[in-house]
Design an enzyme around this catalytic site. Structure first.
Site, short mmCIF file in Angstrom:
data_model
loop_
_atom_site.label_atom_id
_atom_site.label_comp_id
_atom_site.label_asym_id
_atom_site.label_seq_id
_atom_site.Cartn_x
_atom_site.Cartn_y
_atom_site.Cartn_z
N ASP A 84 1.03 -1.03 0.25
CA ASP A 84 -0.06 0.27 0.41
C ASP A 84 0.81 1.29 0.45
O ASP A 84 0.73 2.24 0.73
CB ASP A 84 -1.00 0.11 1.08
CG ASP A 84 -2.15 -1.51 1.19
OD1 ASP A 84 -2.30 -2.04 0.56
OD2 ASP A 84 -1.89 -1.80 2.29
N GLU B 32 -11.27 -1.13 -4.28
CA GLU B 32 -10.88 -0.39 -3.44
C GLU B 32 -9.29 0.55 -3.82
O GLU B 32 -9.50 0.96 -5.03
CB GLU B 32 -10.23 -1.01 -2.38
CG GLU B 32 -9.56 -2.47 -3.25
CD GLU B 32 -9.06 -3.91 -2.17
OE1 GLU B 32 -9.92 -3.71 -1.02
OE2 GLU B 32 -8.34 -4.68 -2.38
#
Length: 323
Positions: free
Chosen positions: A37, A213
């Site tokens: 991430d 997402e």
């Protein structure tokens, strides 16, 4: 001979310390710890890379993400490791893992928007939540800015499950208005007040084509970009939309990154630095790596004359040293 052995032993120790502190080039860019991430920013001519941290076992079937970490570089090749600088334990209301997060600077302070889970209490029945920590330097120390979550599961009801309020991305528009986008299953956005700790108006929910997402929102020239992990196929790919307004409407533009090796998720982080555009993402290619033991990579990002993004070419070589 003994003296030479001592010198050699000292040299090996110095090298080990260097490797543990600085992560050298080639993809993945960080190889001594599992990271995911990516969320890069530039501050005072230095790239600061905020990451999540995978610690699941090789046989695990779910995530174990205890904290958020920070790295920095001035050449895009050598990365300094600051270690763990924030965790859900920083937030008295939080429980569970440290999911995707993004930090942004405003008026000399650094606001780090993080996704984790909320304890079951009088405020929330649980579920994913977004908090914000603040510091006066990218490396911290960070503290909980609000003493409570900024977004809780009860504030969004379009998705009928408890993990949709994750993966915040924040930008400040040219007029000074800050926006936060986030969400799993649907994309949500809201204005933030100048203090960066309060929402300013209603939450808007929409669903770009194939959205799942991991949104990343930014502006380049006259176009706004919404880049995200897509659910059109499994594993995830990266697709995107553009708009003339940060509030939409958004025009779907297509796939820019195909599936990554050995990980069913991917996550975009986009940065312009010293005249080049960079695309950060994660995969699972390190030894013992996988979908729950991921690693961050960087490759070049290129635009067409009309502002559309060319397909990202995933490489083992990564990017060259910035001179």
């Amino acid at each position: 001979m003994l003296k030479h052995r001592k010198i050699k032993h000292l040299a090996v120790n110095v090298l080990a310390v260097f490797i543990s502190t600085f992560c050298m080039a080639q993809n993945p860019i960080i190889s001594h710890v599992f990271t995911a991430d990516p969320a890069p920013i530039v501050y005072r001519d230095t790239v600061f890379l905020f990451t999540s941290h995978d610690t699941a076992s090789t046989s695990a079937t779910n995530y174990k993400m205890p904290d958020w970490r920070l790295f920095s570089s001035t050449d895009m090749v050598t990365w300094k490791d600051y270690g763990s600088i924030l965790s859900p334990a920083t937030f008295s209301w939080a429980t569970g893992d440290a999911y995707a997060a993004q930090c942004i600077e405003r008026n000399g302070k650094f606001y780090w928007y993080v996704s984790t889970f909320h304890k079951k209490d009088s405020v929330s029945s649980g579920g994913a939540a977004i908090g914000v920590a603040v510091a006066e330097h990218p490396a911290g120390p960070y503290k909980d800015l609000l003493g409570k979550a900024l977004i809780i599961n009860e504030m969004t009801t379009d998705m009928k499950y408890g993990w949709d309020d994750i993966d915040p991305t924040v930008m400040i528009d040219d007029n000074g208005q800050a926006y936060m986008f986030w969400g799993n299953g649907s994309c949500k956005w809201v204005k933030l007040k100048e203090n960066m700790m309060e929402v300013d108006g209603p939450i808007t929910t929409f669903k770009p084509k194939n959205y799942i997402e991991g949104p990343w929102v930014y502006k380049r020239k006259d176009l706004y970009y919404l880049v995200y992990a897509s659910a059109g196929t499994k594993p995830e790919m990266i697709e995107y939309c553009t708009s003339k307004s940060i509030e939409g409407p958004w025009e779907y533009r297509g796939i820019i990154q195909e599936n990554v090796p050995n990980s069913f998720t991917t996550h975009p982080g986009i940065l312009d630095y010293k005249g080049k555009s960079y695309f950060f993402y994660h995969n699972g290619v390190l030894p013992t790596g996988g979908s729950y033991r991921r690693s961050i990579c960087i490759d070049y990002m290129y635009y067409n004359e009309d502002g559309t993004i060319r397909k990202i070419i995933q490489t083992k070589e990564g990017v060259a040293t910035v001179k």
